[in-house]
Write a protein that holds these residues in place. Structure first.
Motif, PDB file in Angstrom:
ATOM      1  N   GLY A   1       0.851  -1.184   0.000  1.00 57.84           N
ATOM      2  CA  GLY A   1       0.000   0.000   0.000  1.00 57.84           C
ATOM      3  C   GLY A   1       0.885   1.231   0.000  1.00 57.84           C
ATOM      4  O   GLY A   1       2.096   1.148   0.181  1.00 57.84           O
ATOM      5  N   SER A   2       0.265   2.361  -0.157  1.00 57.58           N
ATOM      6  CA  SER A   2       0.994   3.622  -0.181  1.00 57.58           C
ATOM      7  C   SER A   2       1.688   3.887   1.148  1.00 57.58           C
ATOM      8  O   SER A   2       1.130   3.639   2.207  1.00 57.58           O
ATOM      9  CB  SER A   2       0.016   4.756  -0.477  1.00 57.58           C
ATOM     10  N   SER A   3       2.898   4.410   1.068  1.00 51.83           N
ATOM     11  CA  SER A   3       3.610   4.752   2.298  1.00 51.83           C
ATOM     12  C   SER A   3       3.034   6.019   2.927  1.00 51.83           C
ATOM     13  O   SER A   3       3.413   6.395   4.031  1.00 51.83           O
ATOM     14  CB  SER A   3       5.108   4.921   2.027  1.00 51.83           C
ATOM     15  N   HIS A   4       2.086   6.661   2.239  1.00 51.01           N
ATOM     16  CA  HIS A   4       1.431   7.855   2.776  1.00 51.01           C
ATOM     17  C   HIS A   4       0.018   7.556   3.263  1.00 51.01           C
ATOM     18  O   HIS A   4      -0.400   8.084   4.282  1.00 51.01           O
ATOM     19  CB  HIS A   4       1.372   8.965   1.724  1.00 51.01           C
ATOM     20  N   THR A   5      -0.702   6.729   2.534  1.00 54.60           N
ATOM     21  CA  THR A   5      -2.105   6.496   2.871  1.00 54.60           C
ATOM     22  C   THR A   5      -2.412   5.043   3.220  1.00 54.60           C
ATOM     23  O   THR A   5      -3.544   4.735   3.570  1.00 54.60           O
ATOM     24  CB  THR A   5      -3.019   6.924   1.704  1.00 54.60           C
ATOM     25  N   GLY A   6      -1.440   4.156   3.117  1.00 54.09           N
ATOM     26  CA  GLY A   6      -1.663   2.749   3.442  1.00 54.09           C
ATOM     27  C   GLY A   6      -1.963   2.564   4.926  1.00 54.09           C
ATOM     28  O   GLY A   6      -1.785   3.477   5.729  1.00 54.09           O
ATOM     29  N   ARG A   7      -2.379   1.368   5.275  1.00 56.19           N
ATOM     30  CA  ARG A   7      -2.686   1.059   6.674  1.00 56.19           C
ATOM     31  C   ARG A   7      -1.420   1.203   7.521  1.00 56.19           C
ATOM     32  O   ARG A   7      -0.334   0.841   7.088  1.00 56.19           O
ATOM     33  CB  ARG A   7      -3.209  -0.368   6.797  1.00 56.19           C
ATOM     34  N   LEU A   8      -1.581   1.695   8.722  1.00 54.01           N
ATOM     35  CA  LEU A   8      -0.471   1.856   9.648  1.00 54.01           C
ATOM     36  C   LEU A   8      -0.087   0.502  10.232  1.00 54.01           C
ATOM     37  O   LEU A   8      -0.925  -0.242  10.729  1.00 54.01           O
ATOM     38  CB  LEU A   8      -0.852   2.821  10.778  1.00 54.01           C
ATOM     39  N   CYS A   9       1.187   0.182  10.165  1.00 50.12           N
ATOM     40  CA  CYS A   9       1.730  -1.073  10.680  1.00 50.12           C
ATOM     41  C   CYS A   9       2.324  -0.835  12.071  1.00 50.12           C
ATOM     42  O   CYS A   9       2.671   0.296  12.419  1.00 50.12           O
ATOM     43  CB  CYS A   9       2.811  -1.580   9.718  1.00 50.12           C
ATOM     44  N   GLY A  10       2.481  -1.893  12.826  1.00 50.52           N
ATOM     45  CA  GLY A  10       3.087  -1.808  14.149  1.00 50.52           C
ATOM     46  C   GLY A  10       4.525  -1.323  14.119  1.00 50.52           C
ATOM     47  O   GLY A  10       5.050  -0.848  15.134  1.00 50.52           O
ATOM     48  N   CYS A  11       5.180  -1.403  12.981  1.00 50.73           N
ATOM     49  CA  CYS A  11       6.563  -0.942  12.861  1.00 50.73           C
ATOM     50  C   CYS A  11       6.638   0.575  12.726  1.00 50.73           C
ATOM     51  O   CYS A  11       7.726   1.142  12.748  1.00 50.73           O
ATOM     52  CB  CYS A  11       7.257  -1.617  11.677  1.00 50.73           C
ATOM     53  N   GLY A  12       5.475   1.211  12.585  1.00 53.27           N
ATOM     54  CA  GLY A  12       5.441   2.660  12.433  1.00 53.27           C
ATOM     55  C   GLY A  12       5.326   3.127  10.995  1.00 53.27           C
ATOM     56  O   GLY A  12       5.081   4.303  10.737  1.00 53.27           O
ATOM     57  N   GLU A  13       5.503   2.232  10.055  1.00 52.24           N
ATOM     58  CA  GLU A  13       5.397   2.565   8.632  1.00 52.24           C
ATOM     59  C   GLU A  13       3.967   2.319   8.151  1.00 52.24           C
ATOM     60  O   GLU A  13       3.166   1.688   8.826  1.00 52.24           O
ATOM     61  CB  GLU A  13       6.358   1.701   7.819  1.00 52.24           C
ATOM     62  N   ARG A  14       3.671   2.770   6.967  1.00 57.03           N
ATOM     63  CA  ARG A  14       2.365   2.532   6.340  1.00 57.03           C
ATOM     64  C   ARG A  14       2.535   1.661   5.099  1.00 57.03           C
ATOM     65  O   ARG A  14       3.530   1.741   4.420  1.00 57.03           O
ATOM     66  CB  ARG A  14       1.710   3.854   5.938  1.00 57.03           C
ATOM     67  N   GLY A  15       1.522   0.839   4.843  1.00 52.90           N
ATOM     68  CA  GLY A  15       1.492   0.054   3.621  1.00 52.90           C
ATOM     69  C   GLY A  15       2.133  -1.318   3.692  1.00 52.90           C
ATOM     70  O   GLY A  15       2.184  -2.025   2.691  1.00 52.90           O
ATOM     71  N   CYS A  16       2.630  -1.736   4.857  1.00 53.17           N
ATOM     72  CA  CYS A  16       3.251  -3.060   4.991  1.00 53.17           C
ATOM     73  C   CYS A  16       2.191  -4.153   4.846  1.00 53.17           C
ATOM     74  O   CYS A  16       1.060  -4.015   5.325  1.00 53.17           O
ATOM     75  CB  CYS A  16       3.911  -3.217   6.362  1.00 53.17           C
ATOM     76  N   ILE A  17       2.559  -5.261   4.220  1.00 51.27           N
ATOM     77  CA  ILE A  17       1.627  -6.386   4.059  1.00 51.27           C
ATOM     78  C   ILE A  17       1.098  -6.841   5.419  1.00 51.27           C
ATOM     79  O   ILE A  17      -0.060  -7.222   5.551  1.00 51.27           O
ATOM     80  CB  ILE A  17       2.281  -7.566   3.273  1.00 51.27           C
ATOM     81  N   GLU A  18       1.922  -6.780   6.442  1.00 54.65           N
ATOM     82  CA  GLU A  18       1.500  -7.195   7.779  1.00 54.65           C
ATOM     83  C   GLU A  18       0.244  -6.451   8.239  1.00 54.65           C
ATOM     84  O   GLU A  18      -0.629  -7.034   8.891  1.00 54.65           O
ATOM     85  CB  GLU A  18       2.634  -6.958   8.768  1.00 54.65           C
ATOM     86  N   ALA A  19       0.135  -5.184   7.919  1.00 56.48           N
ATOM     87  CA  ALA A  19      -1.011  -4.379   8.345  1.00 56.48           C
ATOM     88  C   ALA A  19      -2.302  -4.781   7.633  1.00 56.48           C
ATOM     89  O   ALA A  19      -3.386  -4.393   8.054  1.00 56.48           O
ATOM     90  CB  ALA A  19      -0.736  -2.897   8.116  1.00 56.48           C
TER      91      ALA A  19
END
Length: 140
Positions: free
Chosen positions: A9-27
């Motif tokens: 996902g987008s690093s700006h609008t993707g889902r927030l991940c526990g790592c603090g980033e956005r767009g990770c498959i984990e989220a």
């Protein structure tokens, strides 16, 4: 290799991940987020949400697990079917890329979600077969 932080996902609008980033498959696929994902899916169906929260004894986002969604899926609840399809498609897409890039002898999928959700595992394998080039399908 840990694939949970591959961006889908987008690093700006993707889902927030526990790592603090956005767009990770984990989220989008991990057990940690299943309650939240299911809660978002049923947001417009207040009658179902109220009924489910009464049965669960609390908020959907805090209680629902892979086991619950698997049970709902097997009972024919459309929301659960859609969520499993979405997760299976996303996971299969990432796994297909990993297989093509690294040509591993096997894939080890850890975590509790797939161990509690045989329907999700079967769906993921089915999608993976569709996405892999013919030469890689032999092992499935």
């Amino acid at each position: 290799t840990e694939i949970g932080h591959i961006k889908i996902g987008s690093s700006h609008t993707g889902r927030l991940c526990g790592c603090g980033e956005r767009g990770c498959i984990e989220a989008y696929i991990s057990g940690r987020y299943l309650g939240e994902l299911y809660d978002e899916m049923i947001k417009d169906d207040q009658a179902y949400r109220i009924q489910l929260e009464k049965e669960l004894g609390g908020p959907v986002r805090d209680i629902v697990t892979a086991w619950h969604i698997e049970q709902y899926h097997q009972a024919g609840v459309q929301y659960a079917k859609v969520l499993w399809q979405d997760i299976a498609q996303r996971l299969a897409a990432v796994l297909a890329q990993v297989v093509v890039l690294f040509d591993p002898e096997r894939l080890l999928l850890g975590g509790g979600v797939l161990s509690r959700a045989p329907t999700l595992l079967a769906c993921t394998i089915s999608h993976l077969k569709d996405l892999l080039p013919q030469a890689y399908r032999r092992a499935l």
